[in-house]
Design a protein around this motif. Structure first.
Motif: not given
Length: 539
Positions: A61-63, A145-147, A285-291
């Motif tokens: 979802s971040d991507a 970004l991780e991916d 951490s993963d999910g920060a952009i989504s939050h």
């Protein structure tokens, strides 16, 4: 904004007022557009629910949300603020010349022929460049970004919106200038249906790329929604045999670089707050952009509804400014600011009081768990502190650009706000994490709103700053009381979160009303009557 005042000014100045929406038409347009906006907003929530349920708040979802930056920017620049601020005054001027019949040919068709082909070609080239440069764009937007490969694929799919949103915005501005608001308000229904359909149909095969493909498909549906009305209404007049095409009027609010540059740069600087947020959040951490995204989507719903007031009345303001009715424009702008501010503050109170319940009811299912709910709710409450600032910036930019002449002050104000956002973001992200990013957003947009309000009187419309501040201060205090009451009462309702939220939808407006009445805030106390008066009597 008073249609009566506009007509009086037109008569005084010799300017025809034909084409200005009458009272019954404006009332129906406002009600219909607001209804479609609510439906589109609900579908937007369904869209976000689908993404949250299928992909959670992780790297996928971040991507997608990094790629979502493209349609977000394109929508603001090409459908809402940018294109509307440029084209509504231009089409309004052309309509006035068409109604006056002072020249051969059709000024509206001449405007379309002069601008639409060049605009479409420029946007197509920009979209192609974005597709080619997607890896670099992702690297700049979210270096941590991780991916990144997944984000690049999604960005290339969403890049088509540079063209499709431009066409949609062009059609929307033309229709709004003609006093037609239903079809433009309905485009986001088609857009969200396209995203939802593609996501549900293809997610098992394409993963989160299905949502990006849905963005492209939905943007095409937007054009198809407007095309029949545009062809019928804007291009309906046939040029009589032997009639010469209308010549371009050098006194019209032209779409040259002098007018275009301040508007485009203002909209880009306003949307750049999102770039700053996602840049900073990509290192968390993963999910920060989504939050951040889910919090903004829910918290912005009151702002969307409040801005409908200014959207519906913007063409009337443009014609009033063109006819020289400065006093009427001042009264209309002041009333718009008071009414839009009251609406968004009531919504802010509900968000502050019931953020966890809102997020749980809307998103907590599938891959979106309780931890995501808690994080998103915390961000939402901080972000809500800037909702009034966002609304005021959106409302104030319209009178600045209504006259169709170059003005750089809004860009300067927004640039100052962006500097505050960036500086506060870098300072607060370390100790506060994603909440610090939301706080920086609220601080920066509020700074821009204050500067734009202070500069409006000497540069566009001579509003009374103290009167506007007072009309906003009283409902702001009422919102603070209502939000505090909701936050105290929310945990007391047993059972599922939906029951607490339902109780809050009664409690918060009641406390807001009683507090506003005690403070003597007429905008809040008589809000329903003001809405009816605003769109039926024009005062």
């Amino acid at each position: 904004m008073s249609g009566t005042v506009v007509q009086g000014a037109g008569k005084a100045s010799g300017t025809s007022t034909r084409g200005v929406p009458g009272r019954p038409l404006l009332a129906r347009a406002a009600a219909g557009a607001a209804g479609l906006t609510v439906v589109a907003a609900l579908l937007g929530l369904v869209r976000d629910q689908a993404v949250a349920r299928l992909f959670g708040a992780g790297h996928a979802s971040d991507a997608f949300l990094v790629a979502w930056t493209v349609p977000e920017m394109a929508a603001t620049l090409l459908i809402e603020d940018g294109m509307a601020l440029l084209l509504v005054p231009a089409f309004s001027h052309a309509l006035a010349r068409r109604a006056a019949a002072t020249e051969p040919g059709d000024p509206v068709r001449a405007l379309v022929a002069d601008t639409f082909p060049r605009l479409s070609a420029a946007l197509a080239c920009a979209g192609a460049l974005l597709i080619a440069g997607a890896p670099r764009v992702v690297e700049v937007l979210a270096p941590g970004l991780e991916d990144p490969g997944l984000a690049v694929d999604c960005t290339r799919l969403t890049a088509v919106t540079v063209l499709t949103f431009g066409v949609t915005g062009y059609f929307s501005a033309a229709l709004r200038a003609h006093g037609r608001f239903l079809a433009p308000a309905g485009v986001y229904i088609a857009y969200n249906l396209g995203i939802i359909g593609m996501t549900l149909a293809l997610h098992s095969v394409c993963g989160v790329r299905a949502a990006a493909a849905g963005v492209a498909a939905g943007s095409v549906l937007m054009i198809l929604t407007l095309l029949p009305a545009f062809v019928t209404l804007v291009l309906r007049r046939r040029v009589r045999a032997g009639e010469r095409p209308a010549e371009r009027d050098a006194t019209a609010p032209l779409l040259g670089a002098a007018v275009l540059a301040p508007v485009v740069l203002f909209v880009v600087s306003r949307q750049s707050q999102v770039f700053v947020e996602r840049f900073l959040a990509s290192s968390l951490s993963d999910g920060a952009i989504s939050h951040l995204n889910f919090a903004q989507k829910v918290a912005q719903l009151p702002m969307v509804l409040s801005m409908m007031i200014c959207t519906v009345t913007f063409p009337v303001v443009a014609r009033a400014m063109a006819s020289g009715d400065r006093e009427g424009a001042r009264r209309r702008v002041e009333r718009d600011l008071a009414l839009a501010g009251t609406v968004v503050l009531l919504g802010t109170a509900l968000v502050m009081g019931y953020a966890p319940q809102l997020v749980e009811v809307l998103f907590q299912r599938g891959a979106f768990d309780a931890a995501d709910t808690a994080a998103t709710a915390g961000v939402m409450r901080v972000y809500a502190l800037g909702l009034l600032g966002h609304t005021l910036v959106g409302a104030l930019c319209r009178p600045y650009f209504s006259a169709g002449r170059p003005t750089w002050y809004p860009l300067g104000a927004m640039g100052a706000g962006l500097l505050v956002t960036a500086g506060a973001g870098f300072a607060l992200t370390g100790p506060l994490g994603v909440d610090g990013i939301a706080a920086a957003n609220a601080l920066g947009i509020s700074t821009a709103a204050v500067l734009m309000l202070l500069g409006l009187g000497s540069r566009a419309v001579a509003v009374r700053v103290r009167a506007v501040a007072l009309s906003l201060a009283r409902p702001a205090l009422a919102a603070a009381a209502a939000g505090a009451a909701g936050r105290l009462a929310a945990p007391l309702v047993p059972g599922a979160a939906v029951f607490s939220l339902a109780a809050g939808c009664l409690l918060v407006p009641t406390v807001f009303y009683l507090t506003a009445r005690a403070l003597g805030a007429p905008e809040a106390v008589h809000l329903p009557a003001l809405v009816r008066q605003r769109f039926t009597h024009g005062r």
